[in-house]
Design a protein around this motif. Structure first.
Motif, PDB file in Angstrom:
ATOM      1  N   PHE A   1       0.852  -1.191   0.000  1.00 59.80           N
ATOM      2  CA  PHE A   1       0.000   0.000   0.000  1.00 59.80           C
ATOM      3  C   PHE A   1       0.888   1.241   0.000  1.00 59.80           C
ATOM      4  N   HIS A   2       0.366   2.322  -0.542  1.00 57.03           N
ATOM      5  CA  HIS A   2       1.161   3.531  -0.713  1.00 57.03           C
ATOM      6  C   HIS A   2       1.643   4.065   0.638  1.00 57.03           C
ATOM      7  N   PRO A   3       2.954   4.276   0.793  1.00 61.06           N
ATOM      8  CA  PRO A   3       3.431   4.797   2.082  1.00 61.06           C
ATOM      9  C   PRO A   3       2.821   6.164   2.376  1.00 61.06           C
ATOM     10  N   GLN A   4       2.490   6.411   3.644  1.00 66.05           N
ATOM     11  CA  GLN A   4       1.849   7.671   4.016  1.00 66.05           C
ATOM     12  C   GLN A   4       2.848   8.606   4.677  1.00 66.05           C
ATOM     13  N   PRO A   5       2.624   9.935   4.571  1.00 65.15           N
ATOM     14  CA  PRO A   5       3.490  10.875   5.305  1.00 65.15           C
ATOM     15  C   PRO A   5       3.410  10.578   6.807  1.00 65.15           C
ATOM     16  N   GLU A   6       4.458  10.951   7.522  1.00 67.25           N
ATOM     17  CA  GLU A   6       4.579  10.526   8.916  1.00 67.25           C
ATOM     18  C   GLU A   6       3.385  10.825   9.823  1.00 67.25           C
ATOM     19  N   PRO A   7       2.871  12.072   9.845  1.00 65.07           N
ATOM     20  CA  PRO A   7       1.753  12.319  10.777  1.00 65.07           C
ATOM     21  C   PRO A   7       0.543  11.429  10.474  1.00 65.07           C
ATOM     22  N   LEU A   8       0.303  11.164   9.192  1.00 62.04           N
ATOM     23  CA  LEU A   8      -0.834  10.349   8.797  1.00 62.04           C
ATOM     24  C   LEU A   8      -0.581   8.877   9.151  1.00 62.04           C
ATOM     25  N   ASP A   9       0.653   8.442   8.949  1.00 57.38           N
ATOM     26  CA  ASP A   9       1.018   7.070   9.296  1.00 57.38           C
ATOM     27  C   ASP A   9       0.852   6.840  10.799  1.00 57.38           C
ATOM     28  N   GLN A  10       1.290   7.833  11.579  1.00 62.00           N
ATOM     29  CA  GLN A  10       1.161   7.694  13.041  1.00 62.00           C
ATOM     30  C   GLN A  10      -0.299   7.684  13.466  1.00 62.00           C
ATOM     31  N   LEU A  11      -1.097   8.533  12.823  1.00 58.87           N
ATOM     32  CA  LEU A  11      -2.529   8.569  13.136  1.00 58.87           C
ATOM     33  C   LEU A  11      -3.168   7.220  12.800  1.00 58.87           C
ATOM     34  N   SER A  12      -2.804   6.644  11.653  1.00 59.52           N
ATOM     35  CA  SER A  12      -3.342   5.332  11.283  1.00 59.52           C
ATOM     36  C   SER A  12      -2.944   4.276  12.312  1.00 59.52           C
ATOM     37  N   GLY A  13      -1.732   4.395  12.835  1.00 53.27           N
ATOM     38  CA  GLY A  13      -1.275   3.480  13.881  1.00 53.27           C
ATOM     39  C   GLY A  13      -2.128   3.615  15.146  1.00 53.27           C
ATOM     40  N   ARG A  14      -2.474   4.849  15.482  1.00 50.85           N
ATOM     41  CA  ARG A  14      -3.303   5.053  16.680  1.00 50.85           C
ATOM     42  C   ARG A  14      -4.715   4.503  16.468  1.00 50.85           C
ATOM     43  N   ILE A  15      -5.215   4.598  15.204  1.00 43.08           N
ATOM     44  CA  ILE A  15      -6.537   4.031  14.892  1.00 43.08           C
ATOM     45  C   ILE A  15      -6.478   2.507  15.066  1.00 43.08           C
TER      46      ILE A  15
ATOM     47  N   GLU B   1     -10.138   7.639  -5.094  1.00 49.63           N
ATOM     48  CA  GLU B   1     -10.199   6.677  -4.004  1.00 49.63           C
ATOM     49  C   GLU B   1      -9.063   6.900  -3.034  1.00 49.63           C
ATOM     50  N   SER B   2      -9.345   6.802  -1.749  1.00 49.31           N
ATOM     51  CA  SER B   2      -8.289   6.896  -0.755  1.00 49.31           C
ATOM     52  C   SER B   2      -7.833   5.505  -0.390  1.00 49.31           C
ATOM     53  N   GLU B   3      -6.596   5.397   0.033  1.00 50.61           N
ATOM     54  CA  GLU B   3      -6.091   4.098   0.448  1.00 50.61           C
ATOM     55  C   GLU B   3      -5.689   4.180   1.909  1.00 50.61           C
ATOM     56  N   GLY B   4      -5.416   3.035   2.514  1.00 53.77           N
ATOM     57  CA  GLY B   4      -5.180   3.037   3.950  1.00 53.77           C
ATOM     58  C   GLY B   4      -6.535   3.196   4.609  1.00 53.77           C
TER      59      GLY B   4
END
Lengths: 407, 495
Positions: A374-388, B196-199
């Motif tokens: 999956f497409h790598p996310q910028p850091e703040p978004l990646d961290q937020l996804s981790g918290r989710i 479409e959004s991913e993640g």
């Protein structure tokens, strides 16, 4: 590896509580048709939902259906078809691409929503996520919960249905899902424009989508992709094909087809596909069956701003040996490339500076382990996804590593 | 309605907070004088009023980020506010919170016809987006009745609906991306011009989150080409049952109208008395069905709906013969609220959704409740999607009548849930329906939603006291109850 096949939600709760207490992890699956999607996982056990199957509620006049997560998609489509209804978002059937067997509709309804895979009608009807109304699930905390309801208009509390769609089983085990169903169109036709280059095709599709003729599919197949079709008209054209679909009541479809043909006059030779051929072509587009070089080639799916599709493809094919076709008016690019250890990850993602994402749909296990699927996310978004993830599954027992390494 | 007790420490720090905000937002962006704060004391739910601690009106994302970061670090609460048209008290101020107004974010940033989208700041009104693209015959589909005034940022926060949802979707189906400032000051971009959004679908989660998860400073929406034509039918029925049946038969025939609105006798009388729309006064329920698309399609479907209506027992059918007549049909319905406002000193607008086929039964029970409480009700109904707006008529000057009205309203919403519907279809929970959440969700459901809140705002500083009746601390919510003993489960079929 052991497989647990629960019969009901209580047993799913027990299975997750067992995983928690024994610090084990679970692979969640329905019919396992999409096991090849996402990163490969190593789990202690498999939680197989195929016995939790059956339509729980279907009210055609209310446009609503509920089904247990393991219900086969084929069973749902058959029930809908009896009432002239359908899942308007055209769930992708990946069996040809991933399992090498495209003979039958595979997959479960849970798998369809949990992976949020959407076909050509995305451009006017939305994704799978736009069709979920509510669900029941068991979290990685071993607790059952529900969200949403059975009505379309509902703003009561956070819309967790959106979150669960596309979560690939990493947040919760969905046990039952309620979704919108839509009357199937009375008639479907496809206008074909022959021999356009990618740039011209983008412009033609943009014009069609910006017209008042309610286009429900806009794809462009370069000649190599068109050659893969089972529709004679498309293969025999010996040219690139730009396909524009219109659907609806008979008189309206006839009128809109003619109006679109008038727009395309002078752009290229114009043909028309009627119901059966139109249906075949759009299922080939939906299932990525038009990529040449099937065998062991790696497959990417890119979602980009539609007007940038042609430019991105030019930049990629400059550097990588591959083949493409476009859906969603240029906004979706299917790309197959010769196998490489890094799947040309940096080159492909490097072309997408204007936003969008690239997903590695098909590649050998070791490639999908080392390259971000999956497409790598910028850091703040990646961290937020981790918290989710932690909010639902803090001990990371559900499909760990399926989307992102380490969680 | 009980709001959280104001924090005395924060009240004591008011001057310090004002100074800090003036550092971040220079000029006249900080409002602290009582007479100026009055303008912000309530939103569209005027029954509840509260002066905010102060109001801050930032002008760019950088300032929003600095404000949120400061508040996150020093425990100051924030209430985000768009145009203040919420009907559920979503933007109701708190005595110890900064009201963060997004009114200065009032520019459309980009119109991109090629990708069929508009990038805009959140303070731009819903209607202004359509106005900006109308020149090329495009429009933005969701059309809440407050569209002249309500902001697109607020529409995203509330997942606003409107009359055309059945065919064209709610806000959530028409938003492509947002720029969102998190409570810790970080800025994230969700979605964009691609489809479409991913993640994890955080864009979908943010939409309708009522300002509890972050502050939106930019929105990308998709725009559509306007349908070539639209015509409407005005259909009268001798009973609500017949009207409800007709709606089901239309949808059962595979027809999805652009709009389908129903109203009961009291609503018809109020509207016809206010706007001369030509509504029949000798019917029990009235249906407006609008078909849109190419002319040939509209004419064909008008014929089919006409047939269905006759079979369903319609006693009067008018079909619009001109654009002027179509607009005349709608004029009454569009003026539903002021029409009702003319026949009563005050009215209270409810917003439940029910499975469509339960309508006759629900209307019957509302009428029984109406007798019980001695308060009249006019019902307007987005019939296509089951969204019911009962308007309870009352007089706030009669002591106790507001309380009685609220109790009646609660009973209606409980009834909606009982028949398989939901508490709110498009107005939001806010403070208004907060204490009814447990009618629809059990404790585990609500806790799981609040854990999502914790992922965004662990201190609970963003729009507190809204949506969730019981506030749990994030640390407590985060605990996992692991059962002792690694028992293998004999009663789960294993293979």
């Amino acid at each position: 590896m052991e497989t647990l096949r629960p019969d009901n939600e209580t047993q799913v709760v027990e299975a997750t509580q067992w995983a928690l207490s024994s610090q084990s992890s679970l692979e969640i699956c329905g019919t396992a048709s999409k096991r090849g999607l996402g990163r490969p996982m190593e789990t202690a056990a498999r939680l197989d939902l195929s016995r939790m199957s059956g339509i729980q509620l279907y009210e055609p006049k209310e446009l609503v259906m509920s089904a247990l997560a393991g219900t086969p998609l084929a069973e749902i489509e058959a029930a809908l078809s009896e009432q002239n209804q359908h899942l308007a978002f055209e769930p992708i059937n990946y069996s040809a691409l991933l399992l090498g067997d495209g003979s039958a509709t595979q997959g479960s309804i849970g798998g369809v929503f949990i992976s949020n895979l959407t076909g050509p009608r995305r451009i006017n009807i939305g994704s799978a996520r736009d069709h979920i109304l509510g669900f029941h699930a068991v979290s990685g905390r071993g607790e059952s919960f529900k969200s949403g309801g059975r009505v379309v208009k509902n703003v009561t509390g956070f819309d967790l249905s959106k979150l669960i769609a596309g979560s690939y089983g990493t947040l919760a085990v969905m046990t039952e899902v309620t979704f919108k169903v839509i009357p199937a169109p009375e008639k479907s036709r496809t206008v074909l424009v022959l021999g356009l280059d990618n740039n011209t095709a983008m412009r033609v599709m943009s014009e069609a989508l910006g017209s008042p003729y309610e286009v429900s599919g806009a794809a462009h197949l370069p000649e190599r992709a068109a050659k893969e079709s089972k529709v004679d008209y498309v293969t025999d054209a010996n040219a690139a094909i730009t396909a524009i679909r219109v659907e609806g009541p008979g008189p309206s479809v006839d009128f809109r087809c003619q109006a679109l043909r008038d727009i395309f006059q002078g752009t290229g030779e114009v043909e028309e596909l009627h119901t059966q051929n139109s249906k075949t072509l759009w299922s080939e587009i939906r299932d990525a069956a038009l990529l040449p070089d099937k065998g062991d080639h790696q497959v990417w799916r890119l979602s980009v701003p539609p007007a940038e599709g042609a430019g991105i493809v030019r930049a990629v094919l400059d550097k990588v040996d591959g083949a493409v076709f476009f859906d969603w008016g240029g906004g979706l690019i299917w790309l197959s490339i010769k196998p490489q250890t890094d799947a040309a990850n940096k080159i492909i993602r490097g072309t997408m500076s204007q936003g969008g994402h690239a997903t590695l749909i098909k590649a050998a296990d070791q490639v999908r382990s080392s390259v971000p699927v999956f497409h790598p996310q910028p850091e703040p978004l990646d961290q937020l996804s981790g918290r989710i993830k932690d909010a639902f599954d803090p001990h990371r027992i559900l499909n760990p590593g399926r989307m992102v390494a380490g969680r | 309605m009980k709001m959280p007790e104001p924090d005395a420490d924060i009240l004591a720090r008011r001057s310090e907070i004002i100074r800090k905000m003036q550092d971040i937002v220079p000029g006249e962006g900080v409002i602290s004088e009582e007479d100026e704060l009055r303008a912000y004391e309530c939103d569209g739910l005027t029954a509840y009023q509260q002066l905010p601690l102060i109001v801050v009106l930032p002008e760019n994302t950088g300032q929003v980020s600095e404000i949120l970061k400061y508040c996150h670090e020093t425990g100051v609460k924030i209430v985000p506010r768009g145009a203040g048209t919420s009907l559920s008290g979503g933007a109701l101020p708190l005595a110890d919170a900064i009201t963060l107004g997004l009114g200065k974010f009032n520019n459309i940033l980009e119109i991109d016809y090629e990708n069929r989208c508009v990038v805009t700041q959140p303070g731009v009104t819903n209607k202004a987006i359509t106005d900006a693209v109308e020149i090329r015959n495009f429009y933005y589909a969701p059309d809440p009745s407050s569209r002249i005034a309500c902001s697109i940022g607020g529409n995203v926060a509330e997942n606003a609906g409107g009359m055309h949802c059945l065919k064209y979707g709610l806000t959530t189906n028409n938003v492509l991306g947002v720029k969102l400032v998190l409570m810790n000051g970080e800025t994230v971009e969700l979605g964009g011009k691609h489809l479409e959004s991913e993640g994890y679908d955080l864009l979908g989660l943010i939409t309708g989150s009522e300002g509890l998860l972050g502050v939106i400073t930019e929105v990308t929406v998709r725009i559509l080409q306007k349908p070539a034509t639209a015509r409407a039918l005005l259909i009268g029925f001798p009973s609500n049952e017949a009207g409800g049946d007709c709606v089901s038969e239309i949808i059962g025939a595979g027809i999805i109208p652009g709009g389908m609105e129903m109203m009961d006798k009291l609503a018809i009388e109020a509207m016809e008395g206010f706007v001369n729309s030509g509504y029949p006064l000798d019917v029990e329920s009235l249906l407006i069905v609008e078909l849109d698309g190419p002319e040939v399609e509209v004419d064909y479907l008008i014929g089919r709906v006409d047939e269905i209506a006759k079979k369903s027992g319609a006693v009067s059918i008018k079909i619009s013969q001109s654009e002027k007549e179509r607009q005349q049909f709608w004029a009454g319905r569009m003026a539903a609220f002021p029409s009702v406002g003319r026949i009563t000193p005050d009215y209270y607008c409810m917003d439940g959704t029910i499975p469509r086929h339960r309508l006759p039964e629900v209307l019957k029970r509302i009428s029984e409740l109406s007798q019980h409480y001695g308060l009249r009700v006019a019902n307007v109904f987005h019939a296509g999607d089951g969204n019911l707006h009962p308007l309870i008529l009352y007089d706030a000057n009669i002591p106790g009548e507001l309380e009685k009205t609220e109790e009646f309203g609660s009973e209606i919403l409980k009834l909606c849930v009982e028949v398989g519907g939901v508490l709110t279809g498009e107005h939001g929970v806010g403070v208004e329906k907060r204490d009814l959440m447990s009618e629809m969700f059990d404790e585990e459901d609500l806790k799981q939603q609040q854990r999502v809140k914790c992922a965004f705002d662990p201190g609970g500083n963003l729009n507190p006291g809204k949506v969730y009746p019981t506030l749990h601390r994030c640390a407590e919510l985060g605990r996992v109850h692991v059962h002792d003993g690694a028992l293998r489960f004999p009663d789960i079929p294993r293979f």
